[in-house]
Write a protein that holds these residues in place. Sequence first.
Motif, PDB file in Angstrom:
ATOM      1  N   SER A  66       0.852  -1.178   0.000  1.00 20.39           N
ATOM      2  CA  SER A  66       0.000   0.000   0.000  1.00 20.39           C
ATOM      3  C   SER A  66       0.890   1.230   0.000  1.00 20.39           C
ATOM      4  O   SER A  66       2.003   1.200   0.536  1.00 20.39           O
TER       5      SER A  66
ATOM      6  N   HIS B 107       0.783   5.900  -0.521  1.00 19.67           N
ATOM      7  CA  HIS B 107       0.026   7.140  -0.638  1.00 19.67           C
ATOM      8  C   HIS B 107       0.693   8.028  -1.679  1.00 19.67           C
ATOM      9  O   HIS B 107       1.916   8.161  -1.705  1.00 19.67           O
TER      10      HIS B 107
ATOM     11  N   VAL C 232      -4.348  10.110  -2.758  1.00 14.56           N
ATOM     12  CA  VAL C 232      -4.919   8.795  -3.021  1.00 14.56           C
ATOM     13  C   VAL C 232      -4.062   7.720  -2.366  1.00 14.56           C
ATOM     14  O   VAL C 232      -2.854   7.896  -2.169  1.00 14.56           O
ATOM     15  N   THR C 233      -4.694   6.620  -2.002  1.00 14.02           N
ATOM     16  CA  THR C 233      -3.969   5.447  -1.528  1.00 14.02           C
ATOM     17  C   THR C 233      -4.103   4.356  -2.586  1.00 14.02           C
ATOM     18  O   THR C 233      -5.184   4.160  -3.153  1.00 14.02           O
ATOM     19  N   ILE C 234      -3.002   3.683  -2.879  1.00  8.14           N
ATOM     20  CA  ILE C 234      -2.934   2.764  -4.011  1.00  8.14           C
ATOM     21  C   ILE C 234      -2.524   1.374  -3.561  1.00  8.14           C
ATOM     22  O   ILE C 234      -1.665   1.222  -2.686  1.00  8.14           O
ATOM     23  N   ARG C 235      -3.132   0.366  -4.171  1.00  4.17           N
ATOM     24  CA  ARG C 235      -2.758  -1.039  -3.980  1.00  4.17           C
ATOM     25  C   ARG C 235      -2.750  -1.730  -5.347  1.00  4.17           C
ATOM     26  O   ARG C 235      -3.344  -1.224  -6.304  1.00  4.17           O
TER      27      ARG C 235
ATOM     28  N   LEU D 236      -4.022  -1.478 -11.046  1.00  4.90           N
ATOM     29  CA  LEU D 236      -4.070  -0.924  -9.689  1.00  4.90           C
ATOM     30  C   LEU D 236      -5.502  -0.579  -9.295  1.00  4.90           C
ATOM     31  O   LEU D 236      -6.371  -0.370 -10.144  1.00  4.90           O
ATOM     32  N   LYS D 237      -5.713  -0.500  -7.996  1.00  4.97           N
ATOM     33  CA  LYS D 237      -6.946   0.073  -7.462  1.00  4.97           C
ATOM     34  C   LYS D 237      -6.573   1.186  -6.500  1.00  4.97           C
ATOM     35  O   LYS D 237      -5.535   1.121  -5.839  1.00  4.97           O
ATOM     36  N   PHE D 238      -7.406   2.227  -6.442  1.00  8.88           N
ATOM     37  CA  PHE D 238      -7.064   3.355  -5.574  1.00  8.88           C
ATOM     38  C   PHE D 238      -8.302   3.945  -4.925  1.00  8.88           C
ATOM     39  O   PHE D 238      -9.419   3.828  -5.451  1.00  8.88           O
ATOM     40  N   LYS D 239      -8.083   4.561  -3.795  1.00 10.70           N
ATOM     41  CA  LYS D 239      -9.134   5.288  -3.081  1.00 10.70           C
ATOM     42  C   LYS D 239      -8.702   6.741  -2.916  1.00 10.70           C
ATOM     43  O   LYS D 239      -7.529   7.026  -2.701  1.00 10.70           O
TER      44      LYS D 239
ATOM     45  N   LEU E 241      -4.818   9.546 -13.364  1.00 14.93           N
ATOM     46  CA  LEU E 241      -3.879   8.731 -12.589  1.00 14.93           C
ATOM     47  C   LEU E 241      -3.097   7.801 -13.497  1.00 14.93           C
ATOM     48  O   LEU E 241      -1.892   7.587 -13.296  1.00 14.93           O
TER      49      LEU E 241
ATOM     50  N   SER F 283      -5.886   1.800 -13.823  1.00  5.77           N
ATOM     51  CA  SER F 283      -6.252   2.007 -12.419  1.00  5.77           C
ATOM     52  C   SER F 283      -7.764   2.105 -12.275  1.00  5.77           C
ATOM     53  O   SER F 283      -8.447   2.646 -13.147  1.00  5.77           O
TER      54      SER F 283
END
Length: 432
Positions: free
Chosen positions: A288, A290, A305-308, A332-335, A363, A423
Amino acid sequence: MKFFRNNRKLIASLIIIVFVVFTLAEVYSTHNISKLAYVVALGIDVGSNNNLLLSVQISKPSSQSNPESSFSSQSSGNIINSVECSSIESGLNLFNSYISRRINLSHCKVVVFSEEIAYQGISDYIYTLLNNVEVSSQANLIVSKCSAKDFLESSNPMLESLSSRYYEITPASSEYTGYTQNVSLLNFFSDGIDTFIQPVAILGSINSGNLNSHVSLDKDSSDAISIDENASLSINRDSSYTAGETPIDTEETIENVGLAVFKSDKIVGELDGLETICHLIVSNKLKSCHLYVPNPIGDSEYLDVTIRLNHKTKSNVYFVNGSPYITCNIDLKFKILSATEDSACGNSNYFKEENVPLIEEALNKYLNKTIYEYLYKVAYEYKTDIDGFGKYALKYFTTTQDWESYKWLDNYQNSTIYVNVKSTLKSGYTFL
């Protein structure tokens, strides 16, 4: 038998005496815990009069509370001292000659090399340490931008009473920041002897707590980010620092940010926090992180954003006229962590149907550019493959001799690299 029956008490007494004698003898054994000095960190520098300067950080026994020790110490729970020596083993032997306890490395959590000695090559020291049965192969490996001795002396745990636990936990921050990687002696040794990958080490230094020490980035730097082809933004990103540069207002202490990049056993460069995140994404090691990225919808200039990883990064290698062509497909997925006045009321523009694709595309462009710049730097400037692309090229060689004759680590710099980032925006906690 009659003798044993008549002398049972005598025999029992002799057995007890023998047991007590051996038990008491063990108390004075040099291997007894009370006779050992446990090293929690080892530092290796270039010496002024000999081959190297060996520093040890020893856990001080709780019964020893005298702060006016003849040893230099930055922490009441530790003793730090150094010795000029010709090798690690001879240095430890010199310590044993005047320390009242025998040096023991079974609790050593970190080995620190100065950059100066890393430029000369550290493989011999790695082999020596791994050949020592007391040294854990999982001890972390740090390359310090300052001297290893100064690094150990500036170690001052704020939230941990035990330095051994402090050294054990600190590299684990990579799991939620992405600013470094947890690298052990065994990791370095394994990557160093392989023919399709090169090693990295944790990059460390001393932070003086100077808030003005950060680097200001202008639009011409490699950190200038384009939302479109013609627009360029000046971004001073928190992830663009390396160890010793972060603008944290604190007492002088150590920090681990970035990675030291190696070719064979010699350091050839370093990665900052953002480049380390790129390395973790490409090599499937990101947990994870940022990021601070451009906002394409205009209600704020940037987004947090936070990315995984959504799926493992899929890389492949092809050969075109004998030169490698590398593809790197990243999912990727992000919030979104940023919050505006509207989003607090549940009316955020971020999740309107027409805006989600815009944010995802922004992104994608940002990470495409950033990861490509990272790969270009490693391949063409440092000329080393720390992401292990070589393992995808092995399938084209039928024998080990053919593979070794190709010399992947020398040809990697001739690669053409293609990066594609996809993403997906996931709902933030406010909108669940």
